[in-house]
Design an enzyme around this catalytic site. Structure first.
Site, PDB file in Angstrom:
ATOM      1  N   LYS A 274       0.837  -1.200   0.000  1.00  0.00           N
ATOM      2  CA  LYS A 274       0.000   0.000   0.000  1.00  0.00           C
ATOM      3  C   LYS A 274       0.872   1.250   0.000  1.00  0.00           C
ATOM      4  CE  LYS A 274      -3.921  -1.880   2.657  1.00  0.00           C
ATOM      5  NZ  LYS A 274      -4.966  -1.701   1.655  1.00  0.00           N
ATOM      6  N   ARG A 348     -10.150 -11.586   2.062  1.00  0.00           N
ATOM      7  CA  ARG A 348     -10.991 -12.653   1.518  1.00  0.00           C
ATOM      8  C   ARG A 348     -10.271 -13.997   1.560  1.00  0.00           C
ATOM      9  NH1 ARG A 348     -11.451  -9.363  -4.029  1.00  0.00           N
ATOM     10  NH2 ARG A 348     -11.199  -7.722  -2.482  1.00  0.00           N
TER      11      ARG A 348
END
Ligand code: BES
Ligand code: ZN
Ligand code: ZN
Length: 495
Positions: A274, A348
């Site tokens: 990120k 996920r």
């Protein structure tokens, strides 16, 4: 903070401050407001006539020496239109006024019941609002700490019997304190709140409130072939944990609800790293997990007659030398293979194995909470969580629980067409679906791991963090989801 009900007339209650909600456009002609006006020599009338106070939501007038009442101060607070009055308005009002009074060094205040809302619900909401409002994230301040403390809240109501009131206060306290517990552990920085520490805190909860706990280490995850969870964990020096809390009051129950919460204790993005700006906030990527543990704590105290398990896959997402790479293929416990296109879509992956594990443990219904996608903030901001699921009746139950408790959700569609976006050339599925409908494709990914078990997914990335202090709430974690989960489970127990 001590909280009690007091059935005396409001003017007889001795305290530092009396809080009185005033509806928008209300005139002090009848009832408590008229009496306060009379006892204060027309203060209310004058405030309203000059237009200084109109009763709009959030407005406040703080009055010294308010006349013939035993409270030393009077706080009039606008609550908006009478027709729009809800328990949520009450909850926020209690939070905002408690915070305001604390800043005025008030130690003890009385909150006057004026609404026509059901007594128990109103009392519970006021208690929740005050306790949630007074939470401050200043644990690590060594100076300028909030030194002011409110010691006592009095619910001034002439209605209801003692037991009913005591029960409502207790419920409000249990739920708010569980929520604040979630906020506290979400606020902990990631150097301290590691997966092992999160498991230790869950262990403390289990011990104190009488839950069973099983904490799986990486060796056990390996035995279970949890390749998706382990793939995320392998880039970190901190070992992962899978936390399982169980509340099983009913041995022959047909239903077992599983609450599953994303527990990424820090999300760097991994190799798909990120940007630096704002990355510090990624300590809150375990909000779903914290909420799960907190809800289990409240459920253990409230004791509804339904079996519930809480599952938290906890790991960091780090770009270490052993980290998984974009393009890697992992095999999940459910047997499905996954192409990891982007290592930042790690939530996920860990949830895939946690959801499969929930089914393995016998869950008949699943609800998961996760700070899963940045896209949900774009779609719904910090107002609504996104909800999606594979069983409309179950989704509706979760939405209804949110409505009852003032936690808003908006359903997004899971049409089969979106499933196309996560098809992979080389594995069963891939972990990202491109820029379009990011929140939906993330949910579709999860759906692959619940099979036919009724399942609802809450994306809380937009709502789990409050960016700036509000009148009723400090900056930082909101603990969103705890109230919904408790209400959902209690409702299931009742039928
Ligand atoms: N934890 C993030 C989601 C997130 C983003 C939460 C911003 C709170 C604020 C999640 O693991 C993530 O990085 N998701 C990616 C998915 C993408 C790579 C498909 C995202 O939303 O950008
Ligand atoms: Zn991520
Ligand atoms: Zn994440």
């Amino acid at each position: 903070m001590e909280i009690k009900a007091d059935a005396r007339k409001f003017s007889e209650i001795e305290c530092d401050a009396l809080v009185v909600g005033v509806y928008e456009g209300e005139r002090p002609e009848v009832g408590a407001l008229a009496e306060i006006d009379k006892r204060s020599g027309g203060l209310v009338t004058s405030l309203i006539e000059t237009g200084e106070f109109t009763g709009k939501t959030g407005e406040m007038a703080y009055l010294h020496n308010p006349g013939e009442i035993k409270a030393r101060r009077l706080l009039l607070t606008g609550v908006g239109k009478q027709a729009d009055m809800t328990v949520d308005v009450l909850r926020r009002t209690a939070g905002a006024t408690a915070r305001m009074l604390r800043s005025k060094k008030v130690r003890q205040f009385a909150f006057l019941r004026r609404s026509q809302l059901p007594l128990g619900e109103a009392v519970q909401a006021a208690v929740e609002g005050a306790l949630l409002g007074l939470f401050e994230p200043d644990k690590y301040h060594t100076s300028d700490k909030t030194e002011d403390h409110i010691e006592e809240m009095i619910l001034a109501t002439t209605e209801g019997d003692t037991n009913e009131l005591r029960r409502a206060i207790e419920r409000g306290r249990i739920i708010a304190e569980a929520t604040n517990f979630a906020r506290e552990i979400i606020n902990e920085p990631s150097n301290l709140m590691t997966p092992r520490e999160l498991a230790r805190r869950a262990g403390e909860v289990a011990e104190k409130y009488g839950l069973s706990i099983d904490v799986l280490d990486e060796a056990r995850m390996k035995e279970l072939d949890m390749g998706a969870l382990l793939g995320v964990a392998q880039g970190s020096a901190e070992p992962a944990r899978l936390i399982v809390l169980s509340y099983t009051p009913n041995s022959d129950a047909r239903e077992m609800v599983a609450i599953v919460g994303k527990g990424i204790t820090f999300d760097t993005g991994g190799i798909s790293i990120k940007p630096a700006e704002g990355m510090e906030k990624m300590k809150y990527d375990m909000s779903g997990g914290a909420t799960t543990i907190a809800a289990m704590r409240a459920i253990a105290q409230l004791k509804p007659a339904v079996n519930v398990i809480g599952i938290v896959p906890a790991t960091e997402n780090m770009p270490g030398g052993r980290a998984q790479r974009p393009g890697d293929v992992v095999r999940s416990m459910a047997g499905k293979t996954i192409e990891v296109i982007n290592t930042d879509a790690e939530g996920r992956l860990v949830l895939a194995d946690a959801l499969a594990y929930a089914r393995k443990l016998g869950a008949t219904r699943i609800v998961d909470l996760a700070t899963l996608t940045g896209a949900v903030s774009i779609a719904l901001g910090d107002v609504n969580m996104a909800i999606m699921g594979n069983d409309q009746a179950w989704v509706d139950e979760v939405i209804a629980a949110g409505k009852r408790t003032g936690e808003k959700m908006w359903q997004l569609p899971l049409d089969r067409e979106y499933r196309e976006q996560i098809k992979s050339e080389i594995a069963d599925i891939k972990n990202v679906g491109g820029r379009k409908a990011g929140t939906i494709t993330a949910a579709w990914f999860l759906r692959e791991f619940v099979d036919e078990t009724p399942w609802a997914h809450l994306d809380i990335a937009g709502t789990a963090w409050n960016d700036c202090t509000k009148p009723h709430l400090a900056v930082g974690p909101t603990g969103v989801g705890v109230r919904t989960l408790v209400s959902l489970v209690e409702n299931l127990a009742r039928r």
